[in-house]
Enzyme design. Structure first.
Site, mmCIF file in Angstrom:
data_model
loop_
_atom_site.group_PDB
_atom_site.id
_atom_site.type_symbol
_atom_site.label_atom_id
_atom_site.label_comp_id
_atom_site.label_asym_id
_atom_site.label_seq_id
_atom_site.Cartn_x
_atom_site.Cartn_y
_atom_site.Cartn_z
ATOM 1 N N LEU A 1 4.596 -0.257 -0.250
ATOM 2 C CA LEU A 1 4.544 1.080 -0.831
ATOM 3 C C LEU A 1 4.585 1.036 -2.360
ATOM 4 O O LEU A 1 3.929 1.843 -3.023
ATOM 5 C CB LEU A 1 5.712 1.914 -0.304
ATOM 6 C CG LEU A 1 5.610 2.305 1.171
ATOM 7 C CD1 LEU A 1 6.963 2.782 1.707
ATOM 8 C CD2 LEU A 1 4.556 3.395 1.369
ATOM 9 N N ASP B 1 14.472 -8.734 -10.651
ATOM 10 C CA ASP B 1 15.247 -8.822 -9.417
ATOM 11 C C ASP B 1 16.369 -7.806 -9.564
ATOM 12 O O ASP B 1 17.245 -7.954 -10.424
ATOM 13 C CB ASP B 1 15.792 -10.248 -9.247
ATOM 14 C CG ASP B 1 16.680 -10.392 -8.012
ATOM 15 O OD1 ASP B 1 17.066 -9.364 -7.420
ATOM 16 O OD2 ASP B 1 16.998 -11.535 -7.661
ATOM 17 N N ASN C 1 12.055 1.603 -5.941
ATOM 18 C CA ASN C 1 11.366 1.408 -4.654
ATOM 19 C C ASN C 1 11.835 0.160 -3.915
ATOM 20 O O ASN C 1 11.780 0.128 -2.685
ATOM 21 C CB ASN C 1 9.855 1.327 -4.922
ATOM 22 C CG ASN C 1 9.089 0.788 -3.739
ATOM 23 O OD1 ASN C 1 8.837 1.501 -2.765
ATOM 24 N ND2 ASN C 1 8.725 -0.496 -3.793
ATOM 25 N N TYR D 1 21.050 -0.463 7.119
ATOM 26 C CA TYR D 1 19.921 0.139 6.391
ATOM 27 C C TYR D 1 20.063 1.659 6.219
ATOM 28 O O TYR D 1 19.991 2.158 5.079
ATOM 29 C CB TYR D 1 18.610 -0.234 7.086
ATOM 30 C CG TYR D 1 17.378 0.328 6.426
ATOM 31 C CD1 TYR D 1 16.881 -0.232 5.248
ATOM 32 C CD2 TYR D 1 16.700 1.415 6.975
ATOM 33 C CE1 TYR D 1 15.747 0.279 4.634
ATOM 34 C CE2 TYR D 1 15.562 1.925 6.370
ATOM 35 C CZ TYR D 1 15.092 1.357 5.211
ATOM 36 O OH TYR D 1 13.968 1.870 4.600
ATOM 37 N N LYS E 1 20.640 3.975 2.664
ATOM 38 C CA LYS E 1 19.744 5.037 2.193
ATOM 39 C C LYS E 1 20.479 6.374 2.077
ATOM 40 O O LYS E 1 20.142 7.202 1.235
ATOM 41 C CB LYS E 1 18.531 5.144 3.113
ATOM 42 C CG LYS E 1 17.627 3.909 3.068
ATOM 43 C CD LYS E 1 17.049 3.683 1.668
ATOM 44 C CE LYS E 1 16.010 2.565 1.665
ATOM 45 N NZ LYS E 1 15.387 2.381 0.335
ATOM 46 N N THR F 1 4.394 -1.885 6.746
ATOM 47 C CA THR F 1 4.612 -2.826 5.637
ATOM 48 C C THR F 1 5.398 -4.020 6.184
ATOM 49 O O THR F 1 5.869 -3.989 7.324
ATOM 50 C CB THR F 1 5.434 -2.187 4.489
ATOM 51 O OG1 THR F 1 6.746 -1.910 4.978
ATOM 52 C CG2 THR F 1 4.794 -0.925 3.951
HETATM 53 N N1 LIG Z 1 7.877 1.070 5.374
HETATM 54 C C1 LIG Z 1 8.541 2.113 5.819
HETATM 55 O O1 LIG Z 1 8.320 2.597 6.965
HETATM 56 C C2 LIG Z 1 9.575 2.773 4.963
HETATM 57 C C3 LIG Z 1 10.103 3.994 5.386
HETATM 58 C C4 LIG Z 1 11.059 4.605 4.609
HETATM 59 C C5 LIG Z 1 11.458 4.033 3.426
HETATM 60 N N2 LIG Z 1 10.931 2.831 3.038
HETATM 61 C C6 LIG Z 1 11.388 2.266 1.758
HETATM 62 O O2 LIG Z 1 10.257 2.021 0.947
HETATM 63 C C7 LIG Z 1 10.578 1.015 -0.032
HETATM 64 C C8 LIG Z 1 9.447 0.009 -0.087
HETATM 65 O O3 LIG Z 1 9.431 -0.705 1.132
HETATM 66 P P1 LIG Z 1 8.085 -1.216 1.846
HETATM 67 O O4 LIG Z 1 8.025 -0.566 3.162
HETATM 68 O O5 LIG Z 1 6.936 -1.120 0.899
HETATM 69 O O6 LIG Z 1 8.497 -2.743 2.129
HETATM 70 P P2 LIG Z 1 7.923 -4.136 1.583
HETATM 71 O O7 LIG Z 1 6.458 -4.198 1.727
HETATM 72 O O8 LIG Z 1 8.785 -5.150 2.248
HETATM 73 O O9 LIG Z 1 8.254 -4.056 0.030
HETATM 74 C C9 LIG Z 1 9.568 -4.134 -0.447
HETATM 75 C C10 LIG Z 1 9.488 -4.472 -1.910
HETATM 76 O O10 LIG Z 1 10.828 -4.562 -2.421
HETATM 77 C C11 LIG Z 1 10.903 -5.771 -3.142
HETATM 78 N N3 LIG Z 1 12.276 -6.268 -3.230
HETATM 79 C C12 LIG Z 1 13.116 -6.608 -2.224
HETATM 80 N N4 LIG Z 1 14.278 -7.060 -2.751
HETATM 81 C C13 LIG Z 1 14.145 -7.002 -4.099
HETATM 82 C C14 LIG Z 1 14.974 -7.328 -5.189
HETATM 83 N N5 LIG Z 1 16.201 -7.823 -5.013
HETATM 84 N N6 LIG Z 1 14.513 -7.122 -6.458
HETATM 85 C C15 LIG Z 1 13.279 -6.626 -6.671
HETATM 86 N N7 LIG Z 1 12.435 -6.318 -5.674
HETATM 87 C C16 LIG Z 1 12.870 -6.503 -4.406
HETATM 88 C C17 LIG Z 1 9.998 -6.733 -2.409
HETATM 89 O O11 LIG Z 1 9.676 -7.811 -3.255
HETATM 90 P P3 LIG Z 1 9.675 -9.315 -2.658
HETATM 91 O O12 LIG Z 1 8.687 -9.331 -1.547
HETATM 92 O O13 LIG Z 1 9.302 -10.141 -3.827
HETATM 93 O O14 LIG Z 1 11.078 -9.529 -2.177
HETATM 94 C C18 LIG Z 1 8.812 -5.825 -2.165
HETATM 95 O O15 LIG Z 1 8.013 -5.723 -3.287
HETATM 96 C C19 LIG Z 1 11.923 0.435 0.400
HETATM 97 O O16 LIG Z 1 12.954 1.000 -0.393
HETATM 98 C C20 LIG Z 1 12.055 0.907 1.844
HETATM 99 O O17 LIG Z 1 13.399 1.000 2.258
HETATM 100 C C21 LIG Z 1 9.992 2.200 3.781
#
Ligand SMILES: NC(=O)c1ccc[n+]([C@@H]2O[C@H](COP(=O)([O-])OP(=O)(O)OC[C@H]3O[C@@H](n4cnc5c(N)ncnc54)[C@H](OP(=O)(O)O)[C@@H]3O)[C@@H](O)[C@H]2O)c1
Length: 220
Positions: free
Chosen positions: A13, A38, A64, A145, A149, A178
């Site tokens: 995202l 980080d 994010n 989790y 949130k 994702t």
């Molecule tokens: N996907 C869903 O259905 C969903 C629904 C509701 C909310 N969300 C929220 O949306 C946000 C984005 O998630 P996503 O679904 O896009 O997942 P994703 O593809 O796994 O992306 C997560 C991102 O966070 C980064 N990250 C993790 N730990 C980190 C750290 N310590 N410092 C800096 N970056 C870090 C990851 O980087 P690395 O890969 O380098 O670790 C990656 O770029 C999250 O907050 C998640 O909780 C997602």
């Protein structure tokens, strides 16, 4: 020119949000650039502040970066398996990371004419939904989790009150395919990023202190 920092923008995202905001004219003509960040590391965040400050400051912060602990075969861990260590790991990124990054970038945001913060929360943050047996989210049994949130939502409320000159909102992107969920989400990243992009672009008269998805306000 609007300068935006999105944490965790290398994929998912965050990456799609960056793509859309660059398309919409945020940041300079070079488009997006990568800043090593980080969110669990104070020194790394401070270094990022220096880099962003040297390049002219910050208008929009999108918190994010996030993690979700999953079990074998991408299963959602049951409450009985929740440990303090697991909670600490999830909170380090999802909660303390949001505070660490926001606190560090506040001085730059306060210098902006139209500062905006978007905290990427989740529908699973909602106490109303997870406690309602009729809600589709009720089945979700993991502890770490959603708790993290819910904390993000309260952080949003408290920061919005503390900084009335900023627009600070929590968003629920919806269940999006994702790496976070082993690509099991039912939406595309284009759909999921929609509300993040929208709230990143609110003007000084826009809403603040809210918790919204693409259809509007959510029950806390
Ligand atoms: N996907 C869903 O259905 C969903 C629904 C509701 C909310 N969300 C929220 O949306 C946000 C984005 O998630 P996503 O679904 O896009 O997942 P994703 O593809 O796994 O992306 C997560 C991102 O966070 C980064 N990250 C993790 N730990 C980190 C750290 N310590 N410092 C800096 N970056 C870090 C990851 O980087 P690395 O890969 O380098 O670790 C990656 O770029 C999250 O907050 C998640 O909780 C997602």
């Amino acid at each position: 020119m609007t300068t935006t920092l999105i944490t965790g923008a290398n994929k998912g995202l965050g990456f799609e949000t960056a793509r859309r905001l660059v398309e919409a004219g945020h940041t300079d003509e070079l488009g997006a650039r990568f800043v090593q960040l980080d969110v669990t590391d104070d020194a790394c965040v401070q270094a990022a502040v220096k880099t962003v400050e040297a390049e002219g400051g910050l208008d929009v912060l999108v918190n994010n970066a996030g993690i979700e602990v999953r079990g074998e075969n991408n299963s959602i861990p049951p409450a009985v398996d929740t440990t303090a260590d697991e909670m600490r790991t999830v909170f380090e990124t999802n909660v303390f990371g949001v505070v660490r990054v926001t606190h560090a970038f506040l001085p730059l945001l306060q210098r902006s004419e139209a500062p905006v913060v978007v905290n990427v929360s989740s529908g699973l943050a909602s106490l109303s939904r997870l406690s309602d047996p009729d809600s589709p989210a009720h089945f979700y049994q993991a502890v770490a989790y959603p708790t993290s949130k819910t904390a993000v939502n309260m952080i949003t409320v408290q920061y919005a009150k503390a900084f009335p000159n900023m627009r600070i909102n929590a968003v629920e992107p919806g269940f999006t395919a994702t790496d976070l969920n082993g690509l099991s989400g039912t939406q595309t990243v284009e759909e999921g990023a929609e509300i993040i992009v929208r709230m990143a672009r609110v003007g000084p008269d826009g809403p603040t202190g809210g918790y919204v998805d693409v259809d509007g306000p959510l029950a806390w």
